[in-house]
Design an enzyme around this catalytic site. Structure first.
Site, mmCIF file in Angstrom:
data_model
loop_
_atom_site.group_PDB
_atom_site.id
_atom_site.type_symbol
_atom_site.label_atom_id
_atom_site.label_comp_id
_atom_site.label_asym_id
_atom_site.label_seq_id
_atom_site.Cartn_x
_atom_site.Cartn_y
_atom_site.Cartn_z
ATOM 1 C CB CYS A 1 4.942 0.259 7.957
ATOM 2 S SG CYS A 1 5.383 0.246 6.205
ATOM 3 C CB SER B 1 -2.943 5.023 5.145
ATOM 4 O OG SER B 1 -1.878 4.469 5.883
ATOM 5 C CD GLU C 1 -4.913 2.278 2.741
ATOM 6 O OE1 GLU C 1 -5.271 1.344 3.458
ATOM 7 O OE2 GLU C 1 -3.709 2.601 2.561
ATOM 8 C CG ASP D 1 -2.166 -0.854 0.983
ATOM 9 O OD1 ASP D 1 -2.158 -1.661 0.037
ATOM 10 O OD2 ASP D 1 -3.136 -0.734 1.751
ATOM 11 C CB CYS E 1 1.081 -6.154 4.038
ATOM 12 S SG CYS E 1 2.845 -5.894 4.382
ATOM 13 C CG ASP E 2 -2.082 -2.406 4.576
ATOM 14 O OD1 ASP E 2 -2.441 -1.260 4.846
ATOM 15 O OD2 ASP E 2 -0.901 -2.779 4.719
ATOM 16 C CE LYS E 3 -6.098 -2.934 1.483
ATOM 17 N NZ LYS E 3 -4.737 -2.732 1.818
#
Length: 541
Positions: free
Chosen positions: A194, A468, A443, A81, A122-124
C-alpha cells in the site's frame, strides 16, 4: 569460498538417494557441482503486495543461474493486514511472523542450501524473513517487492487509508455512498505494498537501510521494469556473497541496526518497526532495548513527511532519490563503515546519491520536526513503555489530559465511536488486545480511522494492542505490561483522568498508588480467549 553446505546432500556415494530425488526435480550432474540457492518466496494470490512476486522470482532465478548457482524455489505464507483488519482475522497477523521465520529456517536447514534470496513484501513477512536469515546465517539477501502506485481521485493521490477513513462519515451519512464507492474502486490500483509509509513500506525501507537488500530496492515501484532488473541483480549478488563468505552476521550489527532505526525516525515510519526491529536484532544476537529508539529519536530529525502523517507517497520518495539519497543526507549521523548485501560498505553505497526533490527529503538543517518520528513513552500507565508516532500528532495534541473511556475489545470501542458516544477530549482505552490478551496484538486501524472520519480531532487512543502504519493522530500503542498480565491498563475505570505529555515522554494514570493497589487486589487474570491452535500456542509463549 568455504565448503558448500549442499555437499551434505550432494556429495559421496552415500548421497546417491538424495541426488536421485534432486534429479526428479530436474537437476543434473552439472548442477551437483554448483551451489544450491534457495528462492524463499511469499507469493500468493491474496495480498496485493505479493501477487507479482512469482514474476520477480523468475528474474531472481535468472540472475542466480547466470552467476553460476542453482536456484530452487519454495513458498511461505503471507497475510494481508488490510483484509485481516477490524475483525478476528487480525489476531493471526503478528503470530504469522514467527511461523514465517520458522518455516524458512526449517526449509533452509533441511535441504542444506548454500545461500538464499528471500522475496517478500508487507508487514509481517519481511521481518519474519529477516529473522530467519539472521538465525540461519548463510549468505542471504532480501528482494522486497516494492510499493503500490497511489490511486488518484479528484486529482489527488489516495491509498487504502483514505478508504478506511471514509467509512465513518459514510456510516453517519455525511459523505455520499458514491464517494466511498469511488475510493474503493480507485485507491488500490494494482500490485505492491500500500502506497504510503505504512508498516509494509517502512520495513522495506529499513531492510535497505540495514544493508540486507540492494540499493534502491525499497522505493522502486512494484510494477516497474526497474524492479525486475533489481530482482535479477539480487539473484546474481547472492552468489557473489557466497563466494566472498559475506553472511548476515557481517551485515546485521549493532551499528547497522542503529542505521535502520535512524532512517525510520527520519522517515516517520510505522510504530510496528519497533517490535519488528527488536525481533530481528534478537535473532542476530544483538541486545536492543526499546529505550534505544527514544535515545536516537532525540537527536535524529524528521526529514520526510510521508503518508499517513503527510502528503507524500513512496513513489515521491523514489523520485527524490530513495533511501540512498536520504542516507547520504544523513551521512554525518550514520555508521558508514558497515557492510551491506551489495558487497560494499555503506559509505560506498550512498556516495554520490543526490536528493532530487527537496519537498520530499528535507535537509538535516531544515527538518519537518527536530526529533524523529517515533517516541517511547513511560509513566504510571505504561511502566515498561509504550510507542507513539509523534510525527503524525498535531501540535495541539502533544500534551493532552482527559477522562478515560475504557473498552475491553476493539469491537466495543469501534461501536462507541460510530455510535457517537465519544466526545472530543476523551481518551479511549482499548485493553486485552496485547500479545497474550488478544491473543495476537491486533492492529487498530478501524477505530483510529473512525476517530479521524468522525472529526474527533481532540481524542487520544491508548491500547496494549498496536496500530497499523496507516494510523495517524495521538495513538499510543504497545502499552506494557499488557492488561492480561495485570499491567496498570487493566485497572483503569471509566472517568479516570489520564495525562499525555509526548515532549516529556510521559503517559500517566492520575491515581494514587494506594488506589491502584486496592484495584489490583480485586483483579484476576482473564482466561485465554482461545483453547487450541496457533493462537493458543502464541499466547502461551
Amino acid at each position: 569460498m568455504c565448503e558448500r553446505r549442499s555437499t551434505r546432500v550432494l556429495s559421496g556415494i552415500e548421497r546417491a538417494p538424495h541426488r536421485a530425488l534432486f534429479r526428479a526435480v530436474g537437476l543434473d550432474d552439472r548442477d551437483f557441482e554448483r551451489p544450491l540457492v534457495a528462492i524463499a518466496n511469499s507469493y500468493n494470490e491474496i495480498v496485493p503486495g505479493h501477487i507479482h512476486l512469482n514474476e520477480l522470482a523468475k528474474f531472481a532465478k535468472e540472475g542466480v543461474r547466470e552467476a553460476g548457482g542453482v536456484p530452487l524455489e519454495f513458498n511461505t505464507i503471507g497475510i494481508c493486514d488490510g483484509i485481516a483488519m477490524s475483525h478476528e482475522g487480525m489476531k493471526s497477523s503478528l503470530p504469522s511472523r514467527e511461523i514465517i521465520a520458522d518455516s524458512i529456517e526449517l526449509m533452509l536447514n533441511a535441504h542444506a542450501f548454500d545461500a538464499v534470496v528471500a522475496i517478500a513484501s508487507c508487514d509481517k513477512i519481511v521481518p519474519g524473513m529477516l529473522m530467519a536469515l539472521a538465525r540461519c546465517n548463510i549468505p542471504s539477501i532480501m528482494l522486497t517487492g516494492g510499493a503500490m502506485l497511489p490511486g488518484v481521485v479528484d486529482g489527488r493521490n489516495c491509498d487504502v487509508a483514505d478508504v478506511f477513513e471514509a467509512v465513518a462519515p459514510a456510516k453517519i451519512g455525511s459523505v455520499d455512498r458514491e464517494r466511498i464507492d469511488e475510493l474503493e474502486r480507485l485507491a488500490c490500483p494494482g500490485a505492491g505494498s500500500c502506497a504510503g509509509m505504512f508498516t509494509a513500506n517502512t520495513m522495506q525501507c529499513l531492510t535497505e537501510a540495514m544493508g540486507m537488500s540492494l540499493p534502491g530496492s525499497a522505493t522502486v515501484p512494484a510494477v516497474s521494469g526497474e524492479k525486475r532488473a533489481i530482482a535479477k541483480s539480487t539473484g546474481a549478488k547472492v552468489v557473489e556473497l557466497l563466494e566472498k563468505e559475506i553472511t548476515p552476521d557481517k551485515i546485521l550489527t549493532p551499528q547497522s541496526i542503529d542505521n535502520a532505526i535512524m532512517v525510520d525516525l527520519a522517515l516517520g515510519g510505522s510504530t510496528n518497526s519497533v517490535l519488528h526491529t527488536m525481533a530481528i536484532a534478537h535473532e542476530a544476537g544483538i541486545d536492543l532495548k526499546i529505550e534505544r529508539f527514544d535515545e536516537l529519536s532525540r537527536r535524529i530529525p524528521h526529514l520526510c513527511n510521508m503518508s499517513p502523517g503527510g502528503d507524500h507517497m513512496i513513489v515521491d520518495l523514489n523520485e527524490a532519490g530513495g533511501i540512498p539519497a536520504l542516507m547520504n543526507e544523513m551521512r554525518d549521523l550514520l555508521n558508514l563503515d558497515v557492510m551491506t548485501a551489495s558487497g560494499m560498505k555503506l559509505l560506498d553505497v550512498i556516495e554520490g546519491s543526490v536528493v532530487l526533490r527537496r519537498d520530499v527529503i528535507r535537509s538535516v538543517s531544515d527538518p519537518y520536526h527536530p526529533e524523529g518520528g517515533i517516541a517511547i513513552l513511560k509513566g504510571t500507565l505504561a511502566p515498561a513503555g509504550a510507542v507513539i508516532k509523534q510525527s503524525a500528532v498535531s501540535e495541539t495534541m502533544l500534551k493532552h489530559r482527559g477522562p478515560a473511556r475504557v473498552f475491553d475489545s476493539e469491537e466495543e470501542a469501534a461501536d462507541a465511536i460510530y455510535g457517537g458516544r465519544i466526545e472530543n477530549g476523551d481518551i479511549i482505552v482499548i485493553r486485552y488486545e496485547g500479545p497474550k490478551g488478544g491473543p495476537g496484538m491486533r492492529e487498530m486501524l478501524g477505530p483510529t480511522a473512525a476517530i479521524t472520519g468522525m472529526g474527533l480531532d481532540r481524542v487520544a487512543l491508548i491500547t496494549d494492542g498496536r496500530f497499523s502504519g496507516a494510523t495517524k493522530g495521538p495513538c499510543i500503542g504497545h502499552v506494557t505490561p499488557e492488561a492480561a498480565e495485570g499491567g496498570p491498563i487493566a485497572l483503569i475505570l471509566d472517568g479516570d483522568m489520564i495525562s499525555i505529555d509526548i515532549p516529556a515522554r510521559r503517559v500517566d494514570l492520575e491515581l494514587e498508588s494506594t488506589v491502584l493497589d486496592e484495584r489490583r487486589s480485586g483483579w484476576t487474570p482473564p482466561e485465554l480467549k482461545v483453547k487450541k491452535g496457533a493462537l493458543f500456542r502464541y499466547a502461551r509463549r
